[in-house]
Design a protein around this motif. Structure first.
Motif, PDB file in Angstrom:
ATOM      1  N   ALA A  37      49.055  80.470  40.070  1.00 42.90           N
ATOM      2  CA  ALA A  37      49.420  80.773  41.457  1.00 42.90           C
ATOM      3  C   ALA A  37      50.764  80.131  41.812  1.00 42.90           C
ATOM      4  CB  ALA A  37      48.336  80.279  42.409  1.00 42.90           C
ATOM      5  N   THR A  38      51.375  80.644  42.869  1.00 37.13           N
ATOM      6  CA  THR A  38      52.690  80.156  43.324  1.00 37.13           C
ATOM      7  C   THR A  38      52.526  79.330  44.593  1.00 37.13           C
ATOM      8  OG1 THR A  38      53.760  82.123  42.418  1.00 37.13           O
ATOM      9  CG2 THR A  38      54.988  80.856  44.084  1.00 37.13           C
ATOM     10  N   GLN A  39      53.248  78.188  44.640  1.00 41.04           N
ATOM     11  CA  GLN A  39      53.175  77.364  45.844  1.00 41.04           C
ATOM     12  C   GLN A  39      53.905  78.061  46.988  1.00 41.04           C
ATOM     13  OE1 GLN A  39      54.524  73.310  45.410  1.00 41.04           O
ATOM     14  NE2 GLN A  39      54.475  72.914  47.627  1.00 41.04           N
ATOM     15  N   VAL A  40      53.282  77.999  48.165  1.00 44.34           N
ATOM     16  CA  VAL A  40      53.860  78.610  49.368  1.00 44.34           C
ATOM     17  C   VAL A  40      54.512  77.511  50.205  1.00 44.34           C
ATOM     18  CG1 VAL A  40      53.344  79.888  51.485  1.00 44.34           C
ATOM     19  CG2 VAL A  40      52.099  80.416  49.366  1.00 44.34           C
ATOM     20  N   THR A  41      55.823  77.682  50.467  1.00 46.24           N
ATOM     21  CA  THR A  41      56.548  76.693  51.285  1.00 46.24           C
ATOM     22  C   THR A  41      57.073  77.288  52.582  1.00 46.24           C
ATOM     23  OG1 THR A  41      58.582  77.182  50.068  1.00 46.24           O
ATOM     24  CG2 THR A  41      57.223  75.349  49.263  1.00 46.24           C
ATOM     25  N   ASP A  42      56.928  78.611  52.741  1.00 47.24           N
ATOM     26  CA  ASP A  42      57.384  79.279  53.966  1.00 47.24           C
ATOM     27  C   ASP A  42      56.300  79.141  55.024  1.00 47.24           C
ATOM     28  OD1 ASP A  42      58.540  80.841  55.883  1.00 47.24           O
ATOM     29  OD2 ASP A  42      58.077  82.758  54.890  1.00 47.24           O
ATOM     30  N   LEU A  43      56.208  77.925  55.625  1.00 45.36           N
ATOM     31  CA  LEU A  43      55.175  77.607  56.601  1.00 45.36           C
ATOM     32  C   LEU A  43      55.809  77.143  57.907  1.00 45.36           C
ATOM     33  CD1 LEU A  43      52.886  75.498  54.219  1.00 45.36           C
ATOM     34  CD2 LEU A  43      52.653  77.942  54.751  1.00 45.36           C
ATOM     35  N   ASP A  45      54.767  74.833  61.552  1.00 48.09           N
ATOM     36  CA  ASP A  45      53.732  74.020  62.184  1.00 48.09           C
ATOM     37  C   ASP A  45      53.275  74.692  63.475  1.00 48.09           C
ATOM     38  OD1 ASP A  45      55.626  73.501  64.124  1.00 48.09           O
ATOM     39  OD2 ASP A  45      55.976  71.414  63.512  1.00 48.09           O
ATOM     40  N   GLU A  46      52.411  74.019  64.244  1.00 51.69           N
ATOM     41  CA  GLU A  46      51.844  74.628  65.440  1.00 51.69           C
ATOM     42  C   GLU A  46      52.914  75.024  66.449  1.00 51.69           C
ATOM     43  OE1 GLU A  46      48.147  73.796  68.551  1.00 51.69           O
ATOM     44  OE2 GLU A  46      48.956  72.154  67.344  1.00 51.69           O
ATOM     45  N   GLY A  47      54.014  74.294  66.454  1.00 51.40           N
ATOM     46  CA  GLY A  47      55.099  74.611  67.376  1.00 51.40           C
ATOM     47  C   GLY A  47      56.144  75.524  66.794  1.00 51.40           C
ATOM     48  N   HIS A  48      55.833  76.148  65.611  1.00 49.10           N
ATOM     49  CA  HIS A  48      56.707  77.084  64.916  1.00 49.10           C
ATOM     50  C   HIS A  48      57.933  76.427  64.285  1.00 49.10           C
ATOM     51  CE1 HIS A  48      54.258  79.858  67.308  1.00 49.10           C
ATOM     52  NE2 HIS A  48      54.574  80.800  66.405  1.00 49.10           N
ATOM     53  N   ALA A  49      57.870  75.131  64.021  1.00 43.38           N
ATOM     54  CA  ALA A  49      58.949  74.464  63.272  1.00 43.38           C
ATOM     55  C   ALA A  49      58.658  74.584  61.782  1.00 43.38           C
ATOM     56  CB  ALA A  49      59.029  73.003  63.674  1.00 43.38           C
ATOM     57  N   PRO A  50      59.704  74.793  60.945  1.00 47.41           N
ATOM     58  CA  PRO A  50      59.486  74.966  59.501  1.00 47.41           C
ATOM     59  C   PRO A  50      58.903  73.699  58.864  1.00 47.41           C
ATOM     60  CG  PRO A  50      61.656  75.747  60.155  1.00 47.41           C
ATOM     61  CD  PRO A  50      61.116  74.996  61.332  1.00 47.41           C
ATOM     62  N   ILE A  51      57.903  73.919  57.974  1.00 46.63           N
ATOM     63  CA  ILE A  51      57.349  72.849  57.137  1.00 46.63           C
ATOM     64  C   ILE A  51      57.093  73.432  55.756  1.00 46.63           C
ATOM     65  CG2 ILE A  51      56.287  71.531  59.019  1.00 46.63           C
ATOM     66  CD1 ILE A  51      53.618  72.884  58.331  1.00 46.63           C
ATOM     67  N   SER A  52      56.968  72.539  54.748  1.00 47.86           N
ATOM     68  CA  SER A  52      56.693  73.021  53.388  1.00 47.86           C
ATOM     69  C   SER A  52      55.383  72.460  52.842  1.00 47.86           C
ATOM     70  CB  SER A  52      57.849  72.641  52.447  1.00 47.86           C
ATOM     71  OG  SER A  52      58.036  71.231  52.435  1.00 47.86           O
ATOM     72  N   VAL A  53      54.878  71.374  53.462  1.00 49.01           N
ATOM     73  CA  VAL A  53      53.602  70.800  53.053  1.00 49.01           C
ATOM     74  C   VAL A  53      52.795  70.512  54.309  1.00 49.01           C
ATOM     75  CG1 VAL A  53      54.506  69.769  50.916  1.00 49.01           C
ATOM     76  CG2 VAL A  53      54.551  68.454  53.053  1.00 49.01           C
ATOM     77  N   LEU A  54      51.494  70.183  54.099  1.00 51.80           N
ATOM     78  CA  LEU A  54      50.615  69.869  55.221  1.00 51.80           C
ATOM     79  C   LEU A  54      50.241  68.399  55.181  1.00 51.80           C
ATOM     80  CD1 LEU A  54      48.132  72.887  54.957  1.00 51.80           C
ATOM     81  CD2 LEU A  54      50.229  72.749  56.317  1.00 51.80           C
ATOM     82  N   THR A  55      50.115  67.798  56.378  1.00 56.43           N
ATOM     83  CA  THR A  55      49.697  66.396  56.475  1.00 56.43           C
ATOM     84  C   THR A  55      48.477  66.306  57.380  1.00 56.43           C
ATOM     85  OG1 THR A  55      51.985  65.640  56.229  1.00 56.43           O
ATOM     86  CG2 THR A  55      50.389  64.073  57.102  1.00 56.43           C
ATOM     87  N   ALA A  56      47.376  65.786  56.791  1.00 49.56           N
ATOM     88  CA  ALA A  56      46.151  65.638  57.576  1.00 49.56           C
ATOM     89  C   ALA A  56      46.351  64.626  58.685  1.00 49.56           C
ATOM     90  CB  ALA A  56      45.007  65.210  56.655  1.00 49.56           C
ATOM     91  N   ASP A  57      45.613  64.788  59.804  1.00 53.57           N
ATOM     92  CA  ASP A  57      45.752  63.860  60.923  1.00 53.57           C
ATOM     93  C   ASP A  57      44.962  62.575  60.641  1.00 53.57           C
ATOM     94  OD1 ASP A  57      43.065  64.392  61.382  1.00 53.57           O
ATOM     95  OD2 ASP A  57      43.428  65.682  63.120  1.00 53.57           O
ATOM     96  N   ALA A  58      44.873  61.729  61.652  1.00 54.96           N
ATOM     97  CA  ALA A  58      44.218  60.424  61.474  1.00 54.96           C
ATOM     98  C   ALA A  58      42.732  60.543  61.180  1.00 54.96           C
ATOM     99  CB  ALA A  58      44.447  59.575  62.727  1.00 54.96           C
ATOM    100  N   HIS A  59      42.183  61.710  61.433  1.00 61.78           N
ATOM    101  CA  HIS A  59      40.765  61.925  61.141  1.00 61.78           C
ATOM    102  C   HIS A  59      40.543  62.728  59.850  1.00 61.78           C
ATOM    103  CE1 HIS A  59      39.817  60.403  65.138  1.00 61.78           C
ATOM    104  NE2 HIS A  59      40.761  61.225  65.634  1.00 61.78           N
ATOM    105  N   GLY A  60      41.633  63.010  59.133  1.00 60.13           N
ATOM    106  CA  GLY A  60      41.524  63.772  57.891  1.00 60.13           C
ATOM    107  C   GLY A  60      41.411  65.260  58.108  1.00 60.13           C
ATOM    108  N   MET A  61      41.699  65.750  59.333  1.00 70.11           N
ATOM    109  CA  MET A  61      41.569  67.175  59.623  1.00 70.11           C
ATOM    110  C   MET A  61      42.876  67.905  59.327  1.00 70.11           C
ATOM    111  SD  MET A  61      38.466  67.456  60.473  1.00 70.11           S
ATOM    112  CE  MET A  61      38.506  69.183  60.967  1.00 70.11           C
TER     113      MET A  61
END
Length: 509
Positions: A37-43, A45-61
């Motif tokens: 599979a190919t990694q997807v970096t065209d992401l 965030d909730e406010g529509h700012a570009p991101i390439s990886v995800l970071t879980a919040d303080a609760h692991g969500m």
């Protein structure tokens, strides 16, 4: 194209192998679960700012993010197994789709449309309290899908309740089926008061047949039952006769996984299956015919002296017919495999002038007359044809186990015949009686004495040869209450490798 939102659901969490959430974990997004599979970096965030990886919040969500254009399913990895995540706006899009059915309708109309589809066999499935789709929501195999006609379905509407006379309903389905059509009998007892006439190429099939029916035995209710007043004719007729209502040539009928029951008819001449005239290539498989006032299966000629031919029977039982079990008259090219005649009031298998006939693994038991009777004129020259019995058996038949008194040039061939305790109702009987002017070749013959219900040993002879010619027996164990073998001055008789067990009462079975 449009982006769809992911994450933010109660199940979207970064967890370790023990299922414990990992606060602040960094994860990658992929377009598939496999190593290729190919990694997807065209992401975004909730406010529509570009991101390439995800970071879980303080609760692991898992945070809310937007996937690439048109993506509805992605895979997320936090250094462990990749886990699938699905876009969270599926419900909204489904509701919009339903509303599009009536674009000018109100939101209430769209909701009503969605409700109508939910839980229907051809709509949106719902789950029961065990997380399963109820069977009522599964698409049914309608007769149209199966290409079958179900006798209980409209417009035929046979009841199968063991009370209603279903003759007209069943015949209507048969008449509609046409060549190659299948008429299906679901579980039920279908009572009839007149013959069911089978035209060319029609198949009758049920869900189960009871091959060992009777008191104390399992009796699955899937059968056609003659009403008490149905005393003559036959339950099923197949006619090849240019009589104005039927074709001069008929055939290709099939009867499968079904039972015919005549046990409610206490007297009369009712047969199970009757065929007359030019009827070819009928196949009967996994069928039981029980309690007929007359014969189980019978064939006959028409006014033009035409007869059925090329029939095939597999795993057929005639049980308790008050006359002959199988009465085949000049039915050429007949094949019977694993067929039984049990408790018949006359002969089990009466085979008259049936050239080129074959019987494999067939059995006659507790018949009042002979088990198998090969009789009539089997012709000569180009019309002659042999009859072959292989691995057939008899048990406690009233007279001879197998009796051959036919004439003609076609030889009879018997391989691996076993007889036991025949001759219960008459003296001079034999396991195998050769009284024939046709050649007979026997290989591997076993005839045993047995005891009838009064404790009397029978038959008198294992093998009886009288008035015969061109008889060859190779390899036999012969036992009779009087003698193992009895032979008159028959012509050209050769008995080789014979063990004459004689009259040994201690050897009865």
């Amino acid at each position: 194209m449009a982006r769809h939102p992911f994450g933010g659901a109660s199940s979207d969490a970064a967890v370790d192998t023990a299922g414990v959430r990992i606060p602040g974990a960094t994860g990658t997004v992929w377009d598939g679960p496999s190593d290729g599979a190919t990694q997807v970096t065209d992401l975004l965030d909730e406010g529509h700012a570009p991101i390439s990886v995800l970071t879980a919040d303080a609760h692991g969500m898992l945070p809310v993010f937007w996937g690439p254009d048109s993506a509805e399913k992605l895979w997320v990895s936090f250094g462990l197994t990749r886990v699938a995540v699905v876009a969270t706006n599926v419900g909204e899009r489904l509701a919009a789709h339903v509303k599009s059915v009536d674009p000018h309708g109100s939101h209430a109309a769209a909701s009503a449309e969605l409700s109508a589809l939910r839980g229907s066999p051809r709509g949106l499935a719902t789950l029961d309290d065990q997380g399963k789709v109820p069977s009522t929501q599964l698409p049914s195999l309608t007769p149209e899908l199966l290409d079958w006609l179900v006798v209980t379905a409209a417009p035929y509407s046979a009841q199968g309740d063991g009370v209603t006379d279903d003759t007209a309903a069943i015949q209507a389905a048969i008449n509609t089926a046409g060549v190659g059509g299948v008429v299906y009998f679901p579980r039920g007892v279908y009572r009839t008061s007149a013959p069911l006439d089978l035209p060319r190429g029609v198949t009758l099939t049920g869900s189960h047949s009871n091959l060992a029916a009777g008191a104390g035995k399992d009796d699955y209710p899937c059968y056609i039952q003659a009403l008490p007043g149905f005393t003559s004719g036959a339950m099923i007729t197949i006619i090849g006769d240019a009589d104005g209502s039927r074709p001069a040539g008929n055939g290709e009928q099939r009867l499968n996984t079904l039972m015919l029951d005549g046990s409610q008819v206490k007297s009369g001449t009712l047969d199970g299956i009757y065929a007359r005239g030019n009827v070819r290539n009928v196949v009967i498989r996994d069928v039981c015919i029980r309690g007929m006032p007359a014969r189980g299966i019978a064939t006959d000629k028409n006014a033009q002296d035409e007869l059925p031919s090329s029939w095939r029977l597999h795993s057929v039982t005639v049980d308790g017919s008050r006359s002959t079990g199988y009465a085949f008259d000049r039915t050429k090219n007949l094949t019977m495999i694993d067929c039984q005649a049990i408790g018949c009031g006359a002969t089990g298998f009466k085979v008259t002038s049936c050239a080129n006939s074959t019987f494999i693994g067939c059995r006659a038991e507790l018949t009042m007359s002979h088990g198998f009777h090969l009789t009539g004129s089997w012709a000569s020259g180009t019309d002659a044809g042999s009859s072959t019995l292989s691995a057939c058996s008899t048990d406690r038949c009233g007279q001879d186990g197998v009796r051959i008194d036919a004439t003609g040039g076609g030889p009879a061939i018997l391989n691996g015949l076993r007889t036991r305790g025949d001759g219960r109702t008459g003296g001079g009987s034999a396991g195998l009686a050769l009284l024939s002017r046709v050649p007979v070749v026997v290989t591997g013959l076993i005839c045993h004495v047995g005891l009838d219900d009064t404790g009397t040993a029978s038959p008198d002879y294992g093998l009886r040869v009288a008035g015969a010619r061109d008889v060859t027996v190779v390899g036999a164990y012969l036992h009779g209450a009087v003698a193992g073998v009895v032979q008159d001055a028959s012509e050209r008789v050769s008995l080789t490798a014979i063990t004459d067990a004689g009259d040994n009462p201690a050897g009865v079975l």
